[in-house]
Structures are given as C-alpha cells and as structure tokens.
Design a protein around this motif. Structure first.
Motif, PDB file in Angstrom:
ATOM      1  N   GLU A 135     -79.309 -32.173  -8.401  1.00 59.53           N
ATOM      2  CA  GLU A 135     -79.220 -32.868  -7.280  1.00 59.53           C
ATOM      3  C   GLU A 135     -77.752 -33.741  -7.495  1.00 59.53           C
ATOM      4  OE1 GLU A 135     -82.648 -35.601  -7.106  1.00 59.53           O
ATOM      5  OE2 GLU A 135     -83.416 -34.569  -5.354  1.00 59.53           O
ATOM      6  N   GLY A 136     -77.240 -34.277  -6.512  1.00 57.63           N
ATOM      7  CA  GLY A 136     -76.029 -35.096  -6.709  1.00 57.63           C
ATOM      8  C   GLY A 136     -74.766 -34.158  -6.932  1.00 57.63           C
ATOM      9  N   SER A 137     -73.908 -34.682  -7.490  1.00 54.69           N
ATOM     10  CA  SER A 137     -72.591 -34.140  -7.773  1.00 54.69           C
ATOM     11  C   SER A 137     -72.517 -33.227  -8.779  1.00 54.69           C
ATOM     12  CB  SER A 137     -71.597 -35.245  -7.838  1.00 54.69           C
ATOM     13  OG  SER A 137     -70.184 -34.477  -7.937  1.00 54.69           O
ATOM     14  N   ILE A 138     -72.479 -32.115  -8.671  1.00 56.47           N
ATOM     15  CA  ILE A 138     -72.540 -31.028  -9.730  1.00 56.47           C
ATOM     16  C   ILE A 138     -71.239 -30.193 -10.010  1.00 56.47           C
ATOM     17  CG2 ILE A 138     -74.904 -30.840  -9.678  1.00 56.47           C
ATOM     18  CD1 ILE A 138     -74.839 -28.188  -8.204  1.00 56.47           C
ATOM     19  N   ARG A 297     -80.863 -26.101  -1.557  1.00 56.76           N
ATOM     20  CA  ARG A 297     -79.994 -26.904  -1.968  1.00 56.76           C
ATOM     21  C   ARG A 297     -79.549 -27.402  -3.221  1.00 56.76           C
ATOM     22  NH1 ARG A 297     -82.141 -28.526   2.975  1.00 56.76           N
ATOM     23  NH2 ARG A 297     -80.917 -28.796   4.642  1.00 56.76           N
ATOM     24  N   PHE A 298     -78.291 -27.017  -3.856  1.00 58.35           N
ATOM     25  CA  PHE A 298     -77.835 -26.967  -5.261  1.00 58.35           C
ATOM     26  C   PHE A 298     -76.974 -28.496  -5.126  1.00 58.35           C
ATOM     27  CE2 PHE A 298     -79.183 -22.627  -4.747  1.00 58.35           C
ATOM     28  CZ  PHE A 298     -79.649 -22.484  -5.933  1.00 58.35           C
ATOM     29  N   GLY A 299     -77.389 -29.664  -5.075  1.00 62.85           N
ATOM     30  CA  GLY A 299     -76.706 -30.663  -5.061  1.00 62.85           C
ATOM     31  C   GLY A 299     -75.643 -30.727  -4.014  1.00 62.85           C
ATOM     32  N   ASN A 300     -74.570 -30.987  -4.219  1.00 58.97           N
ATOM     33  CA  ASN A 300     -73.603 -31.473  -3.081  1.00 58.97           C
ATOM     34  C   ASN A 300     -72.790 -30.147  -2.919  1.00 58.97           C
ATOM     35  OD1 ASN A 300     -72.230 -31.410  -5.407  1.00 58.97           O
ATOM     36  ND2 ASN A 300     -70.727 -33.248  -4.571  1.00 58.97           N
ATOM     37  N   LEU A 301     -72.966 -29.092  -3.570  1.00 59.31           N
ATOM     38  CA  LEU A 301     -72.070 -27.975  -3.908  1.00 59.31           C
ATOM     39  C   LEU A 301     -72.524 -26.833  -3.001  1.00 59.31           C
ATOM     40  CD1 LEU A 301     -69.417 -27.224  -5.360  1.00 59.31           C
ATOM     41  CD2 LEU A 301     -70.896 -26.051  -7.140  1.00 59.31           C
ATOM     42  N   VAL A 302     -73.750 -26.462  -3.177  1.00 62.62           N
ATOM     43  CA  VAL A 302     -74.020 -25.010  -2.416  1.00 62.62           C
ATOM     44  C   VAL A 302     -75.317 -25.364  -1.636  1.00 62.62           C
ATOM     45  CG1 VAL A 302     -74.907 -22.727  -2.635  1.00 62.62           C
ATOM     46  CG2 VAL A 302     -72.957 -23.551  -4.044  1.00 62.62           C
ATOM     47  N   ASP A 303     -75.246 -25.108  -0.346  1.00 62.19           N
ATOM     48  CA  ASP A 303     -76.447 -24.915   0.614  1.00 62.19           C
ATOM     49  C   ASP A 303     -76.735 -23.277   0.531  1.00 62.19           C
ATOM     50  OD1 ASP A 303     -77.228 -27.515   0.530  1.00 62.19           O
ATOM     51  OD2 ASP A 303     -76.872 -27.665   2.730  1.00 62.19           O
ATOM     52  N   LEU A 304     -77.723 -22.854   0.170  1.00 58.95           N
ATOM     53  CA  LEU A 304     -78.117 -21.234   0.230  1.00 58.95           C
ATOM     54  C   LEU A 304     -78.983 -21.112   1.499  1.00 58.95           C
ATOM     55  CD1 LEU A 304     -77.919 -18.424  -0.553  1.00 58.95           C
ATOM     56  CD2 LEU A 304     -79.816 -19.068  -2.299  1.00 58.95           C
ATOM     57  N   HIS A 305     -78.740 -20.579   2.351  1.00 60.42           N
ATOM     58  CA  HIS A 305     -79.507 -20.454   3.595  1.00 60.42           C
ATOM     59  C   HIS A 305     -80.061 -18.969   3.552  1.00 60.42           C
ATOM     60  CE1 HIS A 305     -77.792 -24.039   5.098  1.00 60.42           C
ATOM     61  NE2 HIS A 305     -76.539 -23.573   5.007  1.00 60.42           N
ATOM     62  N   MET A 306     -81.473 -18.575   3.139  1.00 61.96           N
ATOM     63  CA  MET A 306     -81.827 -17.350   3.274  1.00 61.96           C
ATOM     64  C   MET A 306     -82.290 -17.078   4.610  1.00 61.96           C
ATOM     65  SD  MET A 306     -81.542 -16.435   0.024  1.00 61.96           S
ATOM     66  CE  MET A 306     -82.622 -14.965  -0.094  1.00 61.96           C
ATOM     67  N   LEU A 307     -81.835 -15.826   4.941  1.00 58.53           N
ATOM     68  CA  LEU A 307     -82.164 -15.314   6.506  1.00 58.53           C
ATOM     69  C   LEU A 307     -83.287 -14.117   6.384  1.00 58.53           C
ATOM     70  CD1 LEU A 307     -78.424 -15.557   8.102  1.00 58.53           C
ATOM     71  CD2 LEU A 307     -80.332 -17.473   7.975  1.00 58.53           C
ATOM     72  N   ASP A 308     -83.782 -13.864   7.617  1.00 59.65           N
ATOM     73  CA  ASP A 308     -84.458 -12.359   7.696  1.00 59.65           C
ATOM     74  C   ASP A 308     -83.905 -11.757   8.745  1.00 59.65           C
ATOM     75  OD1 ASP A 308     -86.214 -10.527   8.381  1.00 59.65           O
ATOM     76  OD2 ASP A 308     -88.001 -11.600   9.071  1.00 59.65           O
ATOM     77  N   THR A 309     -83.071 -10.961   8.379  1.00 65.22           N
ATOM     78  CA  THR A 309     -82.418  -9.800   9.372  1.00 65.22           C
ATOM     79  C   THR A 309     -83.145  -8.724   9.779  1.00 65.22           C
ATOM     80  OG1 THR A 309     -80.956  -8.681   7.921  1.00 65.22           O
ATOM     81  CG2 THR A 309     -80.140 -10.954   8.699  1.00 65.22           C
ATOM     82  N   ARG A 310     -84.578  -8.761   9.409  1.00 62.74           N
ATOM     83  CA  ARG A 310     -85.076  -7.386   9.462  1.00 62.74           C
ATOM     84  C   ARG A 310     -86.389  -7.386  10.300  1.00 62.74           C
ATOM     85  NH1 ARG A 310     -83.549  -2.322   9.120  1.00 62.74           N
ATOM     86  NH2 ARG A 310     -82.327  -3.215   7.321  1.00 62.74           N
ATOM     87  N   ILE A 311     -87.371  -8.590  10.140  1.00 58.82           N
ATOM     88  CA  ILE A 311     -88.869  -8.352  10.657  1.00 58.82           C
ATOM     89  C   ILE A 311     -88.977  -9.307  11.774  1.00 58.82           C
ATOM     90  CG2 ILE A 311     -91.029  -9.015  10.108  1.00 58.82           C
ATOM     91  CD1 ILE A 311     -90.787  -7.685   7.361  1.00 58.82           C
ATOM     92  N   ILE A 312     -88.555 -10.499  11.734  1.00 57.70           N
ATOM     93  CA  ILE A 312     -88.747 -11.514  12.781  1.00 57.70           C
ATOM     94  C   ILE A 312     -88.231 -11.357  14.028  1.00 57.70           C
ATOM     95  CG2 ILE A 312     -88.602 -14.137  13.255  1.00 57.70           C
ATOM     96  CD1 ILE A 312     -88.739 -14.672  10.216  1.00 57.70           C
ATOM     97  N   GLY A 313     -87.235 -10.891  14.213  1.00 57.34           N
ATOM     98  CA  GLY A 313     -86.447 -10.900  15.559  1.00 57.34           C
ATOM     99  C   GLY A 313     -85.579  -9.614  15.795  1.00 57.34           C
ATOM    100  N   ARG A 314     -85.464  -8.766  15.003  1.00 57.11           N
ATOM    101  CA  ARG A 314     -84.672  -7.716  15.198  1.00 57.11           C
ATOM    102  C   ARG A 314     -85.229  -6.661  16.181  1.00 57.11           C
ATOM    103  NH1 ARG A 314     -81.181  -3.480  12.039  1.00 57.11           N
ATOM    104  NH2 ARG A 314     -81.098  -5.014  10.417  1.00 57.11           N
ATOM    105  N   ASP A 315     -84.101  -6.383  17.254  1.00 52.26           N
ATOM    106  CA  ASP A 315     -84.239  -5.282  18.282  1.00 52.26           C
ATOM    107  C   ASP A 315     -83.850  -4.138  17.421  1.00 52.26           C
ATOM    108  OD1 ASP A 315     -84.717  -7.041  20.345  1.00 52.26           O
ATOM    109  OD2 ASP A 315     -82.995  -7.505  20.835  1.00 52.26           O
ATOM    110  N   GLN A 316     -84.501  -2.891  18.300  1.00 49.90           N
ATOM    111  CA  GLN A 316     -84.625  -1.762  17.859  1.00 49.90           C
ATOM    112  C   GLN A 316     -83.016  -1.215  17.429  1.00 49.90           C
ATOM    113  OE1 GLN A 316     -86.541   1.297  19.846  1.00 49.90           O
ATOM    114  NE2 GLN A 316     -86.402   2.738  18.094  1.00 49.90           N
ATOM    115  N   GLN A 317     -82.643  -0.435  16.304  1.00 48.73           N
ATOM    116  CA  GLN A 317     -81.387  -0.224  16.244  1.00 48.73           C
ATOM    117  C   GLN A 317     -80.822   0.898  17.217  1.00 48.73           C
ATOM    118  OE1 GLN A 317     -83.985   0.107  14.127  1.00 48.73           O
ATOM    119  NE2 GLN A 317     -83.443  -0.572  12.051  1.00 48.73           N
ATOM    120  N   LEU A 318     -79.530   0.701  17.608  1.00 48.56           N
ATOM    121  CA  LEU A 318     -79.087   1.818  18.571  1.00 48.56           C
ATOM    122  C   LEU A 318     -78.848   3.101  17.812  1.00 48.56           C
ATOM    123  CD1 LEU A 318     -76.416  -0.295  20.359  1.00 48.56           C
ATOM    124  CD2 LEU A 318     -78.624   0.220  21.034  1.00 48.56           C
ATOM    125  N   ASP A 319     -78.811   4.138  18.460  1.00 50.51           N
ATOM    126  CA  ASP A 319     -78.499   5.485  17.839  1.00 50.51           C
ATOM    127  C   ASP A 319     -77.502   6.357  18.582  1.00 50.51           C
ATOM    128  OD1 ASP A 319     -78.568   8.063  17.023  1.00 50.51           O
ATOM    129  OD2 ASP A 319     -80.725   8.316  16.694  1.00 50.51           O
TER     130      ASP A 319
END
Length: 580
Positions: A135-138, A297-319
């Motif tokens: 937390e805080g300044s790192i 949240r790694f203090g005031n330095l890094v916010d790591l946003h983990m995303l799901d690009t696979r299951i929750i909202g992905r439309d079918q791939q184009l071919d």
C-alpha cells in the motif's frame, strides 16, 4: 445451443469453491483423531489473488480410501518456524469438490510475506510462502508472466527457473494452464510425450469433456514438481484462456468442440467448476467486484486489471475461408465485418467496467493482464492465403522475399514496380482469434487510455512466442505498449509455419520488418517474462531455456532480451534497453 448465462457462470464459480473458509484470525486446529485414513497432499500448496490485507490459500487433501470428508487444519505465520502464528483454523475437504480446500485469509498486513501450511490427523503439507500487496508509495513491482503450458510437449523447466527468483511480487498466469487434448493427439508435439514420460493415465488420456476429466487433468499437472515448487513460493494471479475449456473457445462454442461431444454449455460449466476448484482464485460473487475480471492494486504504482477475452463476451472468430470467392478474397465484406461495432471480445459489462477502472485509477501504470495479442499484426495478404489454406511449403522463403521488398520500399528504392509495392502494401491481420479480429473494441480500449492520459501496458500470452508491440489507434497515434510472453512448453511459429533452425533469425528479422508496429519477437524458444515497474519506467525482460525436452537445461542468456517504456506524454513507446 443454450447460452451460458451470468447465473450459470456464478453457479460454476460457487460450485467450484470447495470447502472455502474466510479466516480472520486464530481459531485453533482441532481435528477428528478417529479418522485413521491415509491422507495425501501430493498436489502441494498454492496461494493467489493477493490483496493488501488478504490472500487465497489452496491445497488438496485426498484420502487413500473412502469418500467421507477429510478434516484439514491450516496455519499462517510471519516466520518459517511457525512460532508467530497469525491465523489458524479447520475446514473439510469433500468429494463434492474433489477434496480441494480454499481459505480466504483476511486481516493481514500489506506488503508482507507469510508462511502457511495444512495438516490432517496423520500428514502435514509442504510449507508455502505468499505475499500481500503493498500500500501507499512504493518503489517497484516485479511480476513474472507466463502462459501456455502443454504437459505432453515438454518439461516445465520454465516454471522451475522462475521458482529460483526471490524478489517476485506475483506470478501472472495468462491462461492455457492446462490443455484439453489427449496426450496421444497429433496436436502440439504430443509425439514426444511417450519418450518424455509426459503421458496421462489411461483414465485421463482422452479429450476432456466431463467434470471428472478436467479434474484429473489438473491433478496430473499439479503433480509436476516444477509447477508445485513455483506455486509454493509465489502467489499467482490467474485468468483462463481457451484450453482450460477447448481450443479457440468463444461464448457459445469452440473450434475443438465437435458433433458428438455433447452440449457445449455443459462442457464449459464442467471446465469452469474444475478451474475454480483447483486454482487459488476467489469465486465470482454476484453484486461485487470479485469477478474473473478484477483489479489488483500495488500501492500507488501499478493497477493490474485482469481481463477475460475468452469466455464471458467473445463473439465467434471470423474465418478467412468464409471470404474467399471465385475472384479471390472479398476484401470489402471482410473489412466491414472485422471492423463492425457489433463484434465484441470483452462484452458490454466488462468493457464498461474496464473504462470505469481506468477512469478512477490514480496509479502510475495501468496494466492489462489478458490473453491475446492486442498489437496490429498485419502481414502481406499472399502470406495469409498460404497460412489460411495451410500451404506452408516455401513460406519461409516467401517471407524473406517480401521482407526484402519492404526493406527496399523503406529505403525509397525508385525501381520498385507497382506490382511489387502491391505485394507488400496489401496487408491483413494474421490472427483473427486475437484483438485484430475485434477491431472496434480495441479502438475503444486504446481511445479510453489515450483520452484519460494513462500509461498503458498490455500483457499478453496465447501465441507461444515473445513480442513487444507499439499500440497505435486507427489514426496511428501512440496509445501504449504491449509485452507478450512466450510459452512454457507449447511450440510457436517455428513449428506452425515450418521454419527450419537455420532460417529462424532471418524469419524474425523479416516479420519484424513486415509488421509496422512490432519492435521485438522471438519465434522459437520457450520461456517467461519478468516485468518490473518503477515510477521511472516499465521494463520487460524475456528469459528463455535452451530445451524443454530434457530436465537438464540452461538459460539461453545470449537470446535474453529487454525492452522498456517511459511514462508520460511524449513517451509511451517501446525502447530497447542497452546492455549493462
């Protein structure tokens, strides 16, 4: 086909939690001494989803006989000798959850290392060490980034090498933690599995469909000593990709889900339940922020946003094959479809969450932990035709020929013909499973970061190769950078495109020349990436092992690479890091 609803998703998460307990302090460790069965901790221990005040702990306590619940105690201490206990308690490991146990330990101090262990009436688990977020300044954050570990393809030397490092804050696993293929499949160098002793047991050697199949596959992976060692030393921050379910998964199907394999939604639920049982991750809770897309949240330095690009909202791939006509590629129709505002990778809910998270974050670095390449990977169309039709013979030579033409064009060679210029200027996306196949949503993400004046760093896996990309919007304006890790074992472009060893260096140079925003790549080695964040820079260091076909290996220091990006407007582009 039945769509996987949010209610289904929440159900899979809750079902997969096992005997989860929220631990808030010392509660004693009294176990039923009448249970005389032999209990096994053969899958080790793990921790994950660290917070400033908490962390998830995991183990599996499997009885040699019977299906009755197993009493399991845990202890958390500030010292390795467990003299200064800060948490303790008991839970039950049950057959309904594959005898896994997950403890959400809360009330811890920020930025501190803790030791933990589990025990039954006759066994004690290995000791694990974990760490809470600061937390805080790192001053710095160090993350090891991995993905794509196919068990039959080779040994987990990469995991073993990472476990030797002592200063990591977390391991970020970007998916393909397991693979659903059978070990005798033709996919991914499985022909080596027998010789390496990397086959699966007879009751788990078919493609994964049922819940028991996915559970047994996780058990096989977690018996690996290198993976166990890494889990016991560092907390993991994880997200799934496609192979945790089936190859090229999207919201309602997958390339590797075929006729005769049952309902895809049921298969997906089986896969997700096993995932939540076996991984040190919190459940999805309706009405809260505790979803598979989540921020660390790694203090005031890094916010790591983990995303799901696979299951929750992905439309079918184009071919591409759907766009070939008697006259060739229907470029107009393809361009309209690939850029459609209706195509989604994240889904509306997750996209709004990400935009809001970026808007309210005050950390120096905004980091997206996600699966697939975001950089524009446009290649000459004639190469893509060969790839799409799997005509790989002569492809390395054609790659070199086109790169030579591109080099001449960049040098302003006036002797180039219009036909030659057309060959290098007629380009299209290489991988439609990546963000290149979902271009509108990429513009929204990049546009949001640019409008908010954020220092954006995207982490990616999936391709089995190492990359560094400049992320530019459709107007060519710089919006951030992307650092992508190689695979733990899964083979890369060298095998997929049939590039012989003697042509690897030339192929890397050719691809680097042909792809405009690409700064670095390694196409043929397995390894990992360490990303170090400070207030002054974000630096990616790629490390590679010289083999995964033997337990005896070396780190290939000669091919290690480093790139960095500086914060602030006027920077935010990939820079080479000078040795020393």
């Amino acid at each position: 086909m039945k769509r996987l609803t949010r209610r289904d998703f929440l159900k899979a998460s809750a079902m997969g939690m096992g005997a989860v307990v929220i631990s808030t302090g010392l509660a004693g460790c009294v176990l039923d001494s009448s249970d005389k069965r032999t209990i096994s901790f053969t899958h080790g221990v793990a921790s994950g989803d660290p917070l400033a005040d908490g962390v998830m702990l995991w183990t599996r306590a499997a009885p040699a006989t019977g299906s009755a619940p197993v009493g399991v105690a845990w202890e958390v201490s500030t010292d390795e000798g467990f003299e200064n206990l800060v948490h303790s308690g008991t839970a039950e490991a049950t057959e309904a959850h594959d005898f896994t146990v997950k403890v959400d330990v809360r009330g811890l101090a920020p930025g501190q290392s803790y030791y933990y262990r589990f025990q039954t009436t006759d066994r004690q688990s290995p000791v694990g060490v974990t760490r809470t977020l600061p937390e805080g300044s790192i001053d710095s954050v160090r993350l090891a980034v991995v993905s794509c570990a196919n068990y039959p393809a080779g040994y987990f030397n990469v995991y073993g090498e990472i476990s030797k490092q002592n200063d990591l804050d977390a391991v970020v696993h970007l998916g393909d933690y397991i693979y659903e293929y059978s070990s005798d499949s033709s996919s991914y160098a499985a022909q080596d599995a027998q010789a390496l002793g990397r086959t699966f047991s007879e009751d788990n050697n078919l493609e994964l469909i049922e819940l028991v199949d996915y559970r047994r596959r996780y058990a096989a992976y977690r018996a690996d000593p290198d993976l166990q060692s890494l889990h016991a030393r560092v907390p993991f921050i994880v997200v799934w990709d496609d192979h945790e379910v089936a190859n090229d998964t999207w919201e309602e199907g997958a390339e590797n889900h075929n006729d005769g394999e049952g309902d895809f939604t049921e298969r997906k639920l089986n896969a997700l339940k096993a995932y939540f049982e076996w991984m040190p991750i919190r459940p999805v809770i309706e009405g809260s922020d505790e979803a598979i897309f989540r921020t660390f949240r790694f203090g005031n330095l890094v916010d790591l946003h983990m995303l799901d690009t696979r299951i929750i909202g992905r439309d079918q791939q184009l071919d591409y094959m759907d766009y070939f006509t008697g006259e060739g590629l229907d470029a107009a129709r393809f361009t309209a479809d690939v850029g459609s505002q209706n195509r989604t990778l994240l889904g509306a809910e997750q996209l709004l969450w990400l935009q809001s998270s970026l808007n309210f974050s005050t950390a120096t670095w905004q980091v997206l932990g996600q699966q697939v390449l975001m950089g524009r990977m446009n290649l000459p169309a004639e190469l893509l035709v060969g790839i799409a039709t799997e005509q790989f013979e002569g492809l390395p030579e054609k790659l070199a020929e086109l790169a030579q033409l591109k080099g001449r064009a960049l040098a302003g060679d006036p002797s180039l013909t219009q036909e030659e210029l057309a060959r290098i200027n007629t380009v299209a996306p290489y991988n439609l499973d990546a963000w290149d196949g979902y271009q509108y949503e990429r513009e929204v993400v990049l546009g949001t970061a640019k409008a908010l004046n954020k220092n954006l760093v995207v982490l990616a896996g999936d391709t089995h190769n190492a990359w560094a990309n400049n992320l530019k919007d459709i107007n060519g304006d710089q919006a951030g950078v992307e650092f992508a890790t190689s695979a733990v074992t899964s083979p890369g472009l060298e095998e997929y495109l049939g590039i012989p060893d003697e042509m690897i260096q030339g192929a890397e140079q050719a691809i680097g020349l042909l792809v405009d925003d690409l700064d670095y790549l390694n196409v043929n080695q397995r390894g990992y990436m360490v990303v170090t964040f400070t207030p002054e820079e974000a630096r990616a260091d790629w490390h590679f092992v010289d083999t995964i076909k033997s337990r005896e290996y070396q780190v290939d220091a000669a091919r290690s690479a480093s790139r960095r990006v500086l914060p602030g407007q006027g920077n935010r582009t990939v820079e080479n890091v000078t040795a020393g």
